[in-house]
Every structure is written in structure tokens, then in C-alpha cells.
Design an enzyme around this catalytic site. Structure first.
Site, PDB file in Angstrom:
ATOM      1  N   GLY A  19       5.124 -17.234  -6.514  1.00 27.52           N
ATOM      2  CA  GLY A  19       6.539 -17.572  -6.117  1.00 27.52           C
ATOM      3  C   GLY A  19       7.370 -16.500  -6.313  1.00 27.52           C
ATOM      4  O   GLY A  19       7.408 -15.807  -7.305  1.00 27.52           O
ATOM      5  N   ARG A  83       0.770 -16.681  -2.470  1.00 33.15           N
ATOM      6  CA  ARG A  83      -0.246 -17.410  -3.528  1.00 33.15           C
ATOM      7  C   ARG A  83      -1.547 -17.147  -3.083  1.00 33.15           C
ATOM      8  O   ARG A  83      -2.148 -17.907  -2.466  1.00 33.15           O
ATOM      9  CB  ARG A  83       0.318 -18.818  -3.404  1.00 33.15           C
ATOM     10  N   ASP A 114       1.040 -16.552 -14.346  1.00 33.29           N
ATOM     11  CA  ASP A 114      -0.316 -16.503 -15.069  1.00 33.29           C
ATOM     12  C   ASP A 114      -1.289 -16.675 -13.793  1.00 33.29           C
ATOM     13  O   ASP A 114      -2.497 -16.081 -14.197  1.00 33.29           O
ATOM     14  CB  ASP A 114      -0.558 -17.888 -15.958  1.00 33.29           C
ATOM     15  N   THR A 136       7.950 -15.726 -14.081  1.00 33.71           N
ATOM     16  CA  THR A 136       8.098 -16.890 -13.478  1.00 33.71           C
ATOM     17  C   THR A 136       9.274 -17.602 -13.878  1.00 33.71           C
ATOM     18  O   THR A 136       9.346 -17.497 -15.237  1.00 33.71           O
ATOM     19  CB  THR A 136       6.653 -17.884 -13.881  1.00 33.71           C
ATOM     20  N   ASP A 138       9.364 -20.605 -14.538  1.00 34.98           N
ATOM     21  CA  ASP A 138       9.027 -21.497 -15.552  1.00 34.98           C
ATOM     22  C   ASP A 138       9.095 -21.097 -16.889  1.00 34.98           C
ATOM     23  O   ASP A 138       9.023 -21.832 -17.938  1.00 34.98           O
ATOM     24  CB  ASP A 138       7.553 -22.085 -15.070  1.00 34.98           C
ATOM     25  N   ASP A 140       6.550 -19.829 -18.527  1.00 34.64           N
ATOM     26  CA  ASP A 140       5.480 -20.577 -19.366  1.00 34.64           C
ATOM     27  C   ASP A 140       4.195 -19.429 -19.404  1.00 34.64           C
ATOM     28  O   ASP A 140       3.036 -19.942 -19.551  1.00 34.64           O
ATOM     29  CB  ASP A 140       5.003 -21.729 -18.774  1.00 34.64           C
ATOM     30  N   GLY A 181       9.273 -26.723 -12.879  1.00 36.44           N
ATOM     31  CA  GLY A 181       8.618 -26.667 -14.304  1.00 36.44           C
ATOM     32  C   GLY A 181       7.251 -27.564 -14.018  1.00 36.44           C
ATOM     33  O   GLY A 181       7.123 -28.697 -14.265  1.00 36.44           O
ATOM     34  N   ARG A 182       6.258 -26.968 -13.361  1.00 38.98           N
ATOM     35  CA  ARG A 182       4.932 -27.362 -13.133  1.00 38.98           C
ATOM     36  C   ARG A 182       4.304 -28.077 -14.681  1.00 38.98           C
ATOM     37  O   ARG A 182       4.073 -29.178 -14.624  1.00 38.98           O
ATOM     38  CB  ARG A 182       4.111 -26.414 -12.458  1.00 38.98           C
ATOM     39  N   GLU A 236       9.784 -31.156 -12.555  1.00 41.51           N
ATOM     40  CA  GLU A 236       8.879 -31.604 -11.466  1.00 41.51           C
ATOM     41  C   GLU A 236       7.439 -31.927 -11.719  1.00 41.51           C
ATOM     42  O   GLU A 236       6.664 -32.537 -11.406  1.00 41.51           O
ATOM     43  CB  GLU A 236       9.034 -30.619 -10.353  1.00 41.51           C
ATOM     44  N   GLN A 291      16.848 -22.947  -7.271  1.00 43.92           N
ATOM     45  CA  GLN A 291      16.557 -22.481  -8.461  1.00 43.92           C
ATOM     46  C   GLN A 291      15.937 -20.869  -8.513  1.00 43.92           C
ATOM     47  O   GLN A 291      15.947 -20.203  -9.571  1.00 43.92           O
ATOM     48  CB  GLN A 291      15.651 -23.158  -9.309  1.00 43.92           C
TER      49      GLN A 291
END
Length: 358
Positions: A19, A83, A114, A136, A138, A140, A181-182, A236, A291
């Protein structure tokens, strides 16, 4: 690709995968400008790993200082993204290697999360000269304290909460704000803390009936406050019992096996539960791609610049098969083999700070 790095001049490929997010273009710009300063040449690979999937149709774009002028202020990625999981495609890595050879690349800078970096690790294991840059929103990616896109996303969530706070207070409503935020709750925690949320729900803490009861009690108690309003931030990727999600049929998944979270609508489910249990008016706002859009923050621009420079310098000295990372304010290198398949969960200390302020 079997580089010896005995010569100074390198032909470096750069791609962005997964993404998009703010901060990618500053990193691309830094790679190009630092490479040119070292006498190297850069080729942009379009559309991420998909751009390397077919050696006969690889789309590229030569990059120099004029091509990247001013792109640090732009969101997204000028190279495009996808992706695409070459690890799950028959001959995927073979095809990438064939494209690298055909293009005459000596090395590759891969900017991604990742999933993208797991493919980079696969290529590095085969001997390709790859250096990765973590991105990312996120935040993470394992092995680093900072990912491109996170600071901008947290700022956008904070601004959204500032705006939602005023309208919920005016109408004495309950607002559920679903953020990205998966697997980790970094965006929810930072945005929620900065934006004065009344509750923060993150993937690291699955929601059960007890947690729902506490949330209902919180909203009910706050009804007696001056504004009678509540703002709840929900990642999310928060795990709810399937019975509460009202899912119909199979949820679509991407090539990495991740479910399309926009089809699950955790925020809507929590809003419906609260409205039913409290009898109050509850509205859900899903910030979605707001976002990850728009210009990057100063912090993401600076981090992108630092990462891009560090990536080229690692390649110049033959230190490949690594990810450049942020630790204690310094840029370090982490073996790519240690990064793939892992996530960096939210530091629980942020939720302890939130609880102390509740």
C-alpha cells in the site's frame, strides 16, 4: 545478479511495494540524489514486484535529479505500487532475477512493509544485492522503531479526532472512529492519545464480552458528563467474535492472504453494539484512505531522506541483504532474514499512559 562491488559505479534499481503512504517519494528522492553523488545510476521499477514479474514486459523509468525534483512534498509514490507476492507465484523469484539481469542492475533498493520485504528477503537469500527500507503507516515492521508513513497517518487521525470531538460534543453523540492498523495498534494509540479519545481498541487486545461490557459502561457513564459525548478509536484489525460482525460469505483476500478489512467493518459492528446496548445515537466514521493520502509530514520527509541515503551507502560498501532501520534515533542495519514474517506489536506502555489519563 552477483555483484562484487569492486567498482565504484553501480546501476541501482528502486521499487515501492504494498500500500502507498506518505514518505515514499522522499525516500526515492534521497536514493537518487545520494546515488548520483556517488557516481551511480538509478532506474525506477514501476508498480512494485508486479513490475518485475514478467521479464519481457518490465516497466521502468530512468531516475535522475531532475526527475525527482520536488517530489518530497508529494504523497503516494511516483513509481506506482502493487500487492504482489512473488513467493506464491510459480517462478516468481526466477522472473524477478531474469528482469534484474536483463536490466543490468547491480543492486536493488526495496521500499515496503513486511510483505514486500519478505519477497526482498527471498531474493537476498538467492544472492541478490538487496537493501530494504521499511514503510507502512501501521508502523509494525519488525526490527525498526520507525516506518515511513506512520507519522503522517497519526497526524491525520489526530486532526480528524479534533474535528469529531467538536461535533459529538455539540450533539451529545457517541462517535466510533475506525482507523488503519491490521496487526498493530500504533496508529490508534498515537492518534487516540493525541486526539483525546475516551477509549482505544487495538488488535493486540481481542474484544470479548467483558470488554464490550466495559465499553458500554464507559459510554453510559460519560452520558452524565457536561457534553454527554464519547469518542472511541478502533483499529481496523481489532478482533471481534465473528457472531458480532454479521459477515456474509467469504471475505476477499490479497495475494499475501490478508482479508480485505474494508469488507469486515469492525467500527460499524462496535457502533451497532453500543447503540443497541445504550439506546444512544452512535455514529461510525471510517477514515480509510484519507490516512494514507496527501503530503508527508516533516518527520516522514526527514526519515525518508535518512533511509534513502543509508540504503545507498550500504550498497556502496557491499553491506546488502539488510534493512535500514531506526533505533534510539540512529539509523542501523538489520538482516533481512530476521525481518520477514514478523510484526512489531504496539508497545503496551502507550496504553498504560492512556489508562493513567482516563
Amino acid at each position: 545478479m552477483s555483484p562484487t562491488f569492486e567498482t565504484k559505479r553501480l546501476h541501482i534499481g528502486v521499487l515501492t511495494g504494498g500500500g502507498d503512504c506518505p514518505g515514499l517519494n522522499p525516500a526515492i528522492r534521497a536514493v537518487v540524489r545520494r546515488a548520483e553523488s556517488g557516481g551511480h545510476r538509478v532506474t525506477g521499477i514501476l508498480d512494485g514486484w508486479a513490475g518485475l514479474a514478467d521479464p519481457a514486459a518490465t516497466l521502468t523509468r530512468p531516475l535522475d535529479r531532475s526527475e525527482v525534483r520536488g517530489i518530497q512534498a508529494r504523497g503516494g509514490t511516483v513509481l506506482g505500487s502493487s500487492r504482489t507476492n512473488l513467493l506464491k507465484r510459480d517462478g516468481g523469484l526466477d522472473a524477478a532475477e531474469a528482469s534484474i539481469a536483463r536490466l543490468g542492475l547491480d543492486a536493488l533498493v526495496v521500499i515496503g512493509g513486511d510483505d514486500t520485504l519478505s519477497v526482498a528477503a527471498g531474493l537476498a537469500k538467492r544472492g541478490a544485492a538487496v537493501v530494504a527500507v521499511p514503510k507502512t503507516m501501521d508502523n509494525d515492521v519488525w526490527g525498526t522503531e520507525g516506518c515511513l508513513g506512520f507519522d503522517t497517518a497519526a497526524n491525520i487521525v489526530t486532526e480528524a479526532l479534533d474535528r469529531i470531538q467538536t461535533t459529538t460534543s455539540s450533539h451529545h453523540r457517541v462517535a466510533v472512529v475506525e482507523v488503519m492498523g491490521r496487526d498493530a495498534g500504533w496508529v490508534a494509540a498515537w492518534g487516540g492519545l493525541a486526539g483525546g479519545a475516551d477509549a482505544i481498541l487495538v488488535p493486540e487486545s481481542p474484544i470479548d464480552s467483558v470488554a464490550i461490557d466495559r465499553l458500554v459502561d464507559l459510554v453510559t457513564r460519560r452520558r452524565s458528563y457536561a457534553t454527554g459525548a464519547s469518542v472511541i478509536v478502533v483499529s481496523e484489525g481489532v478482533q471481534l467474535p465473528e457472531a458480532l460482525l454479521n459477515l456474509s460469505g467469504d471475505v476477499p483476500r490479497d495475494e499475501f492472504g490478508h482479508p480485505r478489512l474494508d469488507k469486515i467493518a469492525v467500527g460499524d459492528a462496535i457502533a451497532a453494539i453500543l447503540e443497541e446496548r445504550t439506546g444512544l445515537e452512535v455514529r461510525c466514521t471510517r477514515l480509510g484512505h484519507l490516512q494514507r493520502g496527501g503530503p508527508p509530514s516533516a518527520a516522514d520527509r526527514v526519515l525518508g531522506a535518512r533511509y534513502g541515503v543509508a540504503a545507498v551507502e550500504a550498497l556502496e560498501t557491499g553491506r546488502w541483504g539488510v534493512m535500514v532501520a531506526l533505533r534510539a534515533g540512529a539509523i542501523v542495519e538489520v538482516p533481512l532474514a530476521e525481518v520477514g514474517g514478523k510484526n512489531r506489536p504496539l508497545d503496551a506502555s502507550y496504553l498504560r499512559v492512556f489508562d493513567a489519563l482516563a
